[in-house]
Design a protein around this motif. Structure first.
Motif, PDB file in Angstrom:
ATOM      1  N   GLN A   1       0.811  -1.214   0.000  1.00 57.45           N
ATOM      2  CA  GLN A   1       0.000   0.000   0.000  1.00 57.45           C
ATOM      3  C   GLN A   1       0.846   1.267   0.000  1.00 57.45           C
ATOM      4  N   ASN A   2       1.934   1.262   0.735  1.00 56.32           N
ATOM      5  CA  ASN A   2       2.768   2.458   0.876  1.00 56.32           C
ATOM      6  C   ASN A   2       4.094   2.344   0.133  1.00 56.32           C
ATOM      7  N   VAL A   3       4.124   1.469  -0.883  1.00 55.65           N
ATOM      8  CA  VAL A   3       5.338   1.277  -1.681  1.00 55.65           C
ATOM      9  C   VAL A   3       5.076   1.743  -3.109  1.00 55.65           C
ATOM     10  N   ASN A   4       5.958   2.567  -3.657  1.00 60.67           N
ATOM     11  CA  ASN A   4       5.834   3.032  -5.036  1.00 60.67           C
ATOM     12  C   ASN A   4       6.343   1.950  -5.989  1.00 60.67           C
ATOM     13  N   ILE A   5       5.432   1.405  -6.777  1.00 53.21           N
ATOM     14  CA  ILE A   5       5.747   0.339  -7.720  1.00 53.21           C
ATOM     15  C   ILE A   5       5.622   0.899  -9.129  1.00 53.21           C
ATOM     16  N   TYR A   6       6.681   0.782  -9.933  1.00 47.59           N
ATOM     17  CA  TYR A   6       6.727   1.414 -11.243  1.00 47.59           C
ATOM     18  C   TYR A   6       6.585   0.384 -12.357  1.00 47.59           C
ATOM     19  N   HIS A   7       5.733   0.721 -13.319  1.00 47.37           N
ATOM     20  CA  HIS A   7       5.587  -0.133 -14.496  1.00 47.37           C
ATOM     21  C   HIS A   7       6.880  -0.090 -15.309  1.00 47.37           C
ATOM     22  N   ASP A   8       7.327  -1.248 -15.730  1.00 46.16           N
ATOM     23  CA  ASP A   8       8.563  -1.354 -16.510  1.00 46.16           C
ATOM     24  C   ASP A   8       8.218  -1.844 -17.910  1.00 46.16           C
ATOM     25  N   PRO A   9       8.023  -0.931 -18.882  1.00 43.12           N
ATOM     26  CA  PRO A   9       7.622  -1.345 -20.236  1.00 43.12           C
ATOM     27  C   PRO A   9       8.668  -2.179 -20.949  1.00 43.12           C
ATOM     28  N   ALA A  10       9.919  -2.135 -20.456  1.00 47.35           N
ATOM     29  CA  ALA A  10      10.978  -2.921 -21.097  1.00 47.35           C
ATOM     30  C   ALA A  10      10.818  -4.403 -20.816  1.00 47.35           C
ATOM     31  N   ARG A  11      10.019  -4.723 -19.802  1.00 42.69           N
ATOM     32  CA  ARG A  11       9.793  -6.118 -19.462  1.00 42.69           C
ATOM     33  C   ARG A  11       8.340  -6.446 -19.747  1.00 42.69           C
ATOM     34  N   ARG A  12       8.113  -7.459 -20.539  1.00 42.12           N
ATOM     35  CA  ARG A  12       6.765  -7.804 -20.972  1.00 42.12           C
ATOM     36  C   ARG A  12       6.043  -8.724 -19.993  1.00 42.12           C
ATOM     37  N   GLY A  13       6.747  -9.153 -18.967  1.00 43.45           N
ATOM     38  CA  GLY A  13       6.101 -10.041 -18.006  1.00 43.45           C
ATOM     39  C   GLY A  13       5.820 -11.410 -18.596  1.00 43.45           C
ATOM     40  N   GLU A  14       6.833 -12.017 -19.232  1.00 45.18           N
ATOM     41  CA  GLU A  14       6.634 -13.327 -19.852  1.00 45.18           C
ATOM     42  C   GLU A  14       6.296 -14.369 -18.801  1.00 45.18           C
TER      43      GLU A  14
ATOM     44  N   GLU B   1      -2.177  -0.621 -10.105  1.00 47.58           N
ATOM     45  CA  GLU B   1      -1.415  -0.353  -8.885  1.00 47.58           C
ATOM     46  C   GLU B   1      -0.027   0.190  -9.186  1.00 47.58           C
ATOM     47  N   MET B   2       0.313   0.298 -10.460  1.00 49.87           N
ATOM     48  CA  MET B   2       1.665   0.712 -10.836  1.00 49.87           C
ATOM     49  C   MET B   2       1.697   2.187 -11.229  1.00 49.87           C
ATOM     50  N   LEU B   3       2.843   2.813 -10.996  1.00 53.43           N
ATOM     51  CA  LEU B   3       3.081   4.193 -11.395  1.00 53.43           C
ATOM     52  C   LEU B   3       3.877   4.213 -12.679  1.00 53.43           C
ATOM     53  N   GLN B   4       3.676   5.252 -13.484  1.00 47.91           N
ATOM     54  CA  GLN B   4       4.479   5.445 -14.686  1.00 47.91           C
ATOM     55  C   GLN B   4       5.729   6.220 -14.307  1.00 47.91           C
ATOM     56  N   ASP B   5       6.880   5.693 -14.658  1.00 51.74           N
ATOM     57  CA  ASP B   5       8.143   6.332 -14.301  1.00 51.74           C
ATOM     58  C   ASP B   5       8.333   7.595 -15.121  1.00 51.74           C
ATOM     59  N   LEU B   6       8.776   8.675 -14.472  1.00 53.44           N
ATOM     60  CA  LEU B   6       9.026   9.945 -15.146  1.00 53.44           C
ATOM     61  C   LEU B   6      10.491  10.025 -15.521  1.00 53.44           C
ATOM     62  N   ASN B   7      10.759  10.062 -16.817  1.00 52.95           N
ATOM     63  CA  ASN B   7      12.129  10.156 -17.325  1.00 52.95           C
ATOM     64  C   ASN B   7      12.383  11.558 -17.813  1.00 52.95           C
ATOM     65  N   LEU B   8      13.155  12.335 -17.067  1.00 51.40           N
ATOM     66  CA  LEU B   8      13.389  13.735 -17.403  1.00 51.40           C
ATOM     67  C   LEU B   8      14.157  13.896 -18.707  1.00 51.40           C
ATOM     68  N   ASP B   9      15.046  12.981 -19.031  1.00 52.88           N
ATOM     69  CA  ASP B   9      15.810  13.069 -20.272  1.00 52.88           C
ATOM     70  C   ASP B   9      14.890  12.952 -21.478  1.00 52.88           C
ATOM     71  N   ASP B  10      13.924  12.007 -21.416  1.00 54.58           N
ATOM     72  CA  ASP B  10      12.995  11.841 -22.517  1.00 54.58           C
ATOM     73  C   ASP B  10      12.105  13.058 -22.684  1.00 54.58           C
ATOM     74  N   ASP B  11      11.684  13.664 -21.558  1.00 48.23           N
ATOM     75  CA  ASP B  11      10.839  14.844 -21.629  1.00 48.23           C
ATOM     76  C   ASP B  11      11.581  16.017 -22.240  1.00 48.23           C
ATOM     77  N   ALA B  12      12.875  16.145 -21.885  1.00 44.04           N
ATOM     78  CA  ALA B  12      13.684  17.234 -22.413  1.00 44.04           C
ATOM     79  C   ALA B  12      13.882  17.083 -23.904  1.00 44.04           C
ATOM     80  N   ALA B  13      14.094  15.832 -24.361  1.00 47.85           N
ATOM     81  CA  ALA B  13      14.285  15.582 -25.790  1.00 47.85           C
ATOM     82  C   ALA B  13      13.017  15.898 -26.554  1.00 47.85           C
ATOM     83  N   ALA B  14      11.876  15.551 -25.983  1.00 49.80           N
ATOM     84  CA  ALA B  14      10.610  15.814 -26.644  1.00 49.80           C
ATOM     85  C   ALA B  14      10.360  17.305 -26.771  1.00 49.80           C
ATOM     86  N   CYS B  15      10.714  18.076 -25.758  1.00 46.98           N
ATOM     87  CA  CYS B  15      10.532  19.523 -25.809  1.00 46.98           C
ATOM     88  C   CYS B  15      11.459  20.152 -26.828  1.00 46.98           C
ATOM     89  N   ALA B  16      12.663  19.612 -26.968  1.00 47.21           N
ATOM     90  CA  ALA B  16      13.642  20.175 -27.903  1.00 47.21           C
ATOM     91  C   ALA B  16      13.214  19.996 -29.343  1.00 47.21           C
TER      92      ALA B  16
END
Length: 253
Positions: free
Chosen positions: A204-217, A237-252
């Protein structure tokens, strides 16, 4: 201490650690919580730990009626324990002796709602394991169960790891750790991940992040599938990880 927390039997199973130790008597379904102040007032050491778990196969299991007294105790002390646990009696065989020995072990379990004949479980073997603890010397021999079942076993840890499509964030590891310490920490970390999957309260109090690189085979290299009833964490129950590098590239662009 046992008298202070509801006159519970002294040999109990700790099923959750939070601000206190939540314990259950698998023979009766009575539950209790040991607060931090109670622990330091009556300090104790564990009779045994998860490092000494043995795998058993369930040969026969039969649910038992739970009295109203036990239900009320579970709801009050265990925060909904009456729904979490189901008392059952069962006969077990050590998995390594299956088909070799006819010896079976009788015990009661709090996991009657999770188990069926043919399932595998992990438990503490008090018959074949040499457990040295002062508490056992003070208890009547016939009150110590042959086996205390801890959890249902859902297959190989590597298969379960391959199925996970989520991850946790952690601090960088200390490069000065020895190989032995690193291996021990990795086993503890793997056990923690399994606890997160199996217990919604813990995560309940743990931040769990979705990992799109792993398909969960659900298949490993040998083609063996992870059991269908193996617990898993849903995408909601999963959070989407915020990647600042990807956001910066998209803005550029």
């Amino acid at each position: 201490l046992a008298q202070a927390i509801g006159s519970i039997f002294p040999l109990v199973l700790c099923y959750r650690v939070s601000t206190g130790l939540q314990v259950v008597d698998p023979r009766t379904l009575q539950v209790a919580e040991i607060s931090g102040s109670q622990f330091w007032r009556y300090p104790f050491t564990p009779v045994t730990t998860s490092r000494h778990l043995t795998e058993f196969t369930v040969m026969e299991i039969s649910p038992l009626d739970v009295t109203a007294t036990h239900i009320r105790t579970a709801q009050t002390a265990g925060r909904g324990g009456a729904q979490r646990f189901c008392l059952a009696e069962m006969w077990l065989v050590r998995s390594e002796e299956l088909g070799v020995s006819e010896r079976q072990y009788y015990c009661r379990t709090h996991l009657g709602h999770l188990l069926s004949e043919g399932d595998t479980v992990l438990g503490f073997d008090f018959v074949n394991t040499n457990v040295n603890h002062d508490l056992l010397d003070t208890l009547p021999k016939d009150s110590v169960p042959d086996v205390i079942v801890v959890k249902k076993h859902y297959g190989d840890k590597h298969k379960r790891h391959a199925k996970r499509n989520w991850r946790l964030k952690a601090l960088n590891k200390d490069d000065t750790e020895s190989m032995e310490t690193t291996g021990s920490n990795e086993r503890d970390y793997t056990d923690f991940l399994e606890d997160l999957e199996e217990d919604p309260v813990i995560r309940q109090n743990v931040n769990i992040y979705h990992d799109p690189a792993r398909r969960g085979e659900s298949m490993d290299m040998d083609g063996d599938a992870v059991p269908d009833d193996a617990p898993a964490i849903s995408l909601t129950e999963m959070l989407q990880d915020l990647n600042l590098d990807d956001d910066a590239a998209a803005c550029a662009t």
